[in-house]
Design a protein around this motif. Sequence first.
Motif, mmCIF file in Angstrom:
data_model
loop_
_atom_site.group_PDB
_atom_site.id
_atom_site.type_symbol
_atom_site.label_atom_id
_atom_site.label_comp_id
_atom_site.label_asym_id
_atom_site.label_seq_id
_atom_site.Cartn_x
_atom_site.Cartn_y
_atom_site.Cartn_z
ATOM 1 N N SER A 49 0.808 -1.119 0.027
ATOM 2 C CA SER A 49 -0.208 0.077 -0.024
ATOM 3 C C SER A 49 0.889 1.123 -0.014
ATOM 4 N N ALA A 107 -3.491 1.300 -5.320
ATOM 5 C CA ALA A 107 -3.489 1.892 -6.361
ATOM 6 C C ALA A 107 -2.384 3.087 -6.859
ATOM 7 N N ALA A 108 -2.481 3.761 -5.520
ATOM 8 C CA ALA A 108 -1.795 5.002 -5.250
ATOM 9 C C ALA A 108 -0.344 4.809 -5.016
ATOM 10 N N ASN A 109 0.155 3.590 -4.672
ATOM 11 C CA ASN A 109 1.313 3.155 -4.119
ATOM 12 C C ASN A 109 2.663 4.052 -5.119
ATOM 13 N N ALA A 142 -7.916 -0.931 -1.447
ATOM 14 C CA ALA A 142 -7.680 -0.818 -3.244
ATOM 15 C C ALA A 142 -7.262 0.497 -3.603
ATOM 16 N N GLU A 143 -7.869 1.525 -3.030
ATOM 17 C CA GLU A 143 -7.255 2.972 -3.462
ATOM 18 C C GLU A 143 -5.813 3.014 -3.079
ATOM 19 N N ARG A 144 -5.423 2.686 -1.875
ATOM 20 C CA ARG A 144 -4.033 2.849 -1.267
ATOM 21 C C ARG A 144 -2.933 1.904 -2.203
ATOM 22 N N ARG A 174 -9.815 -8.653 -2.538
ATOM 23 C CA ARG A 174 -11.179 -8.653 -2.608
ATOM 24 C C ARG A 174 -11.824 -9.851 -2.760
ATOM 25 N N THR A 177 -4.765 -6.914 -5.331
ATOM 26 C CA THR A 177 -6.043 -6.215 -5.101
ATOM 27 C C THR A 177 -7.298 -7.395 -5.464
ATOM 28 N N GLY A 186 -10.637 0.880 2.342
ATOM 29 C CA GLY A 186 -10.183 1.454 1.088
ATOM 30 C C GLY A 186 -8.654 1.047 0.774
#
Length: 198
Positions: free
Chosen positions: A135, A192-194, A188-190, A168, A164, A186
């Motif tokens: 993450s 994606a922002a790695n 998945a968002e973290r 999930r 991810t 959240g």
Amino acid sequence: MRFADIVIPDTPAARGALEVATAYCSPALLNHSVRAYLWAAAYAAARDIAFDAELLYVASMMHDIGLVKEFDSHTVPYEEAGGHVAWVFAAGAGWPVERRMRASEVVIRHMWDKVDVEQDPEGHLLELSTGLDISGRRPEDWPAELRAEVLERYPRLGIAPEFTACIRDQAARKPDSIAGDFVRGGVAERIAANALDR
């Protein structure tokens, strides 16, 4: 701290753990497992945290083994399934019962929010290193040059979407697990922002 400064244990158990991870994990998950050890060992060296390199290496190779289909459990969270695999592996490696339990604990605790370094340095290090690798938590704790060198040697190979999907799936089937909490929180968002994927 440079890649060459990281001590990688060369013992029968460490070599066996890498062999197991290579046989069962996808290339992305395998590289993630190797990076988990490298980040952990580098963090410890930079902060003079004493740790058992062989124990941490074995736990790093086993920490996500519960995500692969051969070891996925329909009854327990994936980190607990991985802890059982680590215990069985350690028994086969001839480790005494107490050391088998430690391997299992470190694998299970990598999903905790925080692990006390005084009580469990290996669990603490794996929790931090996997947080970075999955993450993108606290990348500034590792020198930029080291991050680049590790990623060049062990590229990410699409770990973000693969992990991810795995987390999930775990959350959907085991909503009361830590994975379920992560997805609702959240993760998945973290992922994606790695920044490691930039």
